[in-house]
Enzyme design. Structure first.
Site, PDB file in Angstrom:
ATOM      1  N   ILE A 312     -94.152   8.065 -24.751  1.00  0.00           N
ATOM      2  CA  ILE A 312     -92.932   8.995 -24.708  1.00  0.00           C
ATOM      3  C   ILE A 312     -92.771   9.053 -23.035  1.00  0.00           C
ATOM      4  CG2 ILE A 312     -94.568  10.999 -24.412  1.00  0.00           C
ATOM      5  CD1 ILE A 312     -92.737  12.656 -25.914  1.00  0.00           C
ATOM      6  N   TYR A 377     -90.381   4.527 -29.237  1.00  0.00           N
ATOM      7  CA  TYR A 377     -91.550   5.034 -28.357  1.00  0.00           C
ATOM      8  C   TYR A 377     -92.081   6.288 -29.467  1.00  0.00           C
ATOM      9  CZ  TYR A 377     -88.640   8.957 -27.246  1.00  0.00           C
ATOM     10  OH  TYR A 377     -87.793  10.071 -27.206  1.00  0.00           O
ATOM     11  N   CYS A 378     -93.594   6.524 -29.209  1.00  0.00           N
ATOM     12  CA  CYS A 378     -94.261   7.477 -29.766  1.00  0.00           C
ATOM     13  C   CYS A 378     -95.150   8.306 -28.769  1.00  0.00           C
ATOM     14  CB  CYS A 378     -95.131   7.225 -31.198  1.00  0.00           C
ATOM     15  SG  CYS A 378     -96.224   5.639 -30.632  1.00  0.00           S
ATOM     16  N   ALA A 379     -96.236   8.829 -28.825  1.00  0.00           N
ATOM     17  CA  ALA A 379     -96.818   9.442 -27.725  1.00  0.00           C
ATOM     18  C   ALA A 379     -97.525   8.428 -26.737  1.00  0.00           C
ATOM     19  CB  ALA A 379     -97.927  10.492 -28.244  1.00  0.00           C
TER      20      ALA A 379
END
Length: 437
Positions: A312, A377-379
């Site tokens: 992120i 994206y992710c975390a």
């Protein structure tokens, strides 16, 4: 139009009368029932004896009654009226249940007050008793009404609203009606009512997804029990851990019942104020987790052409790399404001992408990559977002099979993790898409 106006007016009157009756009946019943009990204690901190009694604060204290009725009359649509009244009804039910299950009483004795303030205190004490403490129903209703009026008022009137609501919030202490513990618990319940009945009408009670992620549901439920037990054991300032336990309980419910929609992440990547308050301890933990797991590793990696994979991002990361589009698969963390194309596909952490989500992500990435640089994206940028790019590689014929696609991504970002379950979902989805083509 006249008929619609009359119908809406009728609904307002029905709700106003119904809620008023329910308020006084349930509130007085809780007061009476608690007064019959011999084991009612108080939860008060030693420093609270320094809080002065300021009689004139009874005026803002009483004003919430006017705000309550006026808000119902000001609702400009049937949906906004329904949302407001369901929040008010939920607040009453939750608070009354807490009063009955965990009774508390106010422990200070108020001296005699004269004048207008004394008259208002006398009216208040005519039906109120030193019970019905935590969570403060006054504060719970204030949170709901504050959110309602904030949507209607503009310009300097919003500043007037904020100042007056702050005075109401302070008044529960300076009129010696509540102890401090009642305030944060009241705020939390007010935010919970807003979460239960969001402005978009998509209540988690009516739109649950049943993800049935029982393992993670159980893990977070254990975290809830541990933090709750620790809060009770430590007492005093350890009671702030109740905030953490409440957020863990909601997260546990999301993994079992509500899915990613339980976080109520908005289409611009942010969370509204009420949701932020509810989940704030969890958000902070997850943000720290995203930084710890990616410490001393590249925040983003170039995969192929103009597609990038990463964790992120911060504002600086987005601006420095001049991305034109971003695809966000993180349900549990807010995203920095982004001026380009933003697409949210929320997926719970540590859960696989379904075939439907793989298809959606692949098509969006394909659309965006034709317009410029794209960040997916992710975390952490290790699983959910990696899976989305793998799906795009397969769907756009840039990879011949799932293993090739995984290896292509892993070559650029070595720490990606694709579970056996996720791999099988990708295989089945890829075979289905090939057959359709």
């Amino acid at each position: 139009m006249k008929l619609k106006f009359n119908q809406l007016t009728l609904y307002k009157c029905v709700w106003l009368v119904g809620l008023s009756i329910f308020f006084f009946v349930s509130y007085n019943f809780a007061n009476w029932f608690t007064s019959t009990r011999a084991d009612v204690g108080s939860l008060v901190f030693t420093w609270e004896v320094s809080i002065p009694l300021l009689p004139w604060f009874i005026i803002p204290y009483w004003s919430i009654d006017i705000m309550y009725g006026l808000a119902i009359l000001l609702a400009n649509s049937r949906q906004s009226l329904k949302t407001l009244c369901l929040r008010l009804l939920s607040a009453q039910i939750i608070c009354i249940l807490c009063f009955l299950l965990f009774p508390l009483k106010f422990s200070f004795e108020r001296p005699i007050v004269n004048g207008l303030s004394g008259w208002l205190f006398d009216i208040l004490m005519g039906f109120d008793k030193p019970f019905n403490q935590a969570p403060s129903l006054h504060i719970t209703l204030l949170v709901i009404l504050w959110a309602f009026y904030s949507n209607y008022l503009r310009s300097y009137w919003r500043y007037v609203l904020h100042i007056w609501c702050l005075l109401i919030g302070i008044s529960v202490l300076t009129t010696w009606q509540h102890h401090f513990f009642d305030i944060p618990t009241g705020i939390w319940v007010g935010c919970l009512c807003i979460w239960l009945w969001p402005d978009n009408g998509l209540s988690p009670l009516k739109n649950y997804q049943l993800p049935k992620q029982y393992l993670w549901c159980g893990i977070y439920f254990v975290c809830y029990l541990l933090s709750f037990g620790l809060a009770i054991y430590l007492h005093a300032w350890g009671l702030w851990l109740l905030w953490l336990s409440g957020s863990f309980l909601l997260v546990s419910a999301n993994y079992c019942l509500f899915g990613a929609t339980g976080f109520q992440k908005q289409a611009n990547g942010s969370f509204n104020f009420a949701v932020t308050i509810l989940y704030l301890p969890y958000f902070l933990i997850m943000w720290l987790n995203s930084r710890l797991w990616t410490y001393k590793k590249q925040a983003i990696n170039h995969i192929c052409e103009n597609i990038y994979l990463g964790r992120i991002p911060s504002n600086n990361l987005l601006s420095q790399n001049q991305f034109t589009s971003v695809v966000d698969l993180c349900a549990e963390l807010p995203t920095s404001k982004f001026a380009g194309n933003y697409s949210l596909i929320p997926v719970l952490d540590m859960t696989p992408l379904t075939a439907k989500v793989c298809q959606k992500a692949a098509s969006i990435i394909e659309q965006y990559h034709q317009q410029g640089k794209v960040l997916v994206y992710c975390a952490l940028g290790y699983s959910r977002s990696a899976t989305a790019i793998i799906a795009w590689l397969l769907w756009s014929n840039r990879a011949n099979n799932v293993d090739d696609a995984i290896n292509m991504v892993k070559k650029c970002r070595q720490n990606i993790v694709i579970s056996a379950q996720q791999r099988q979902i990708l295989i089945n989805w890829f075979l289905q898409t090939k057959n359709r083509k």
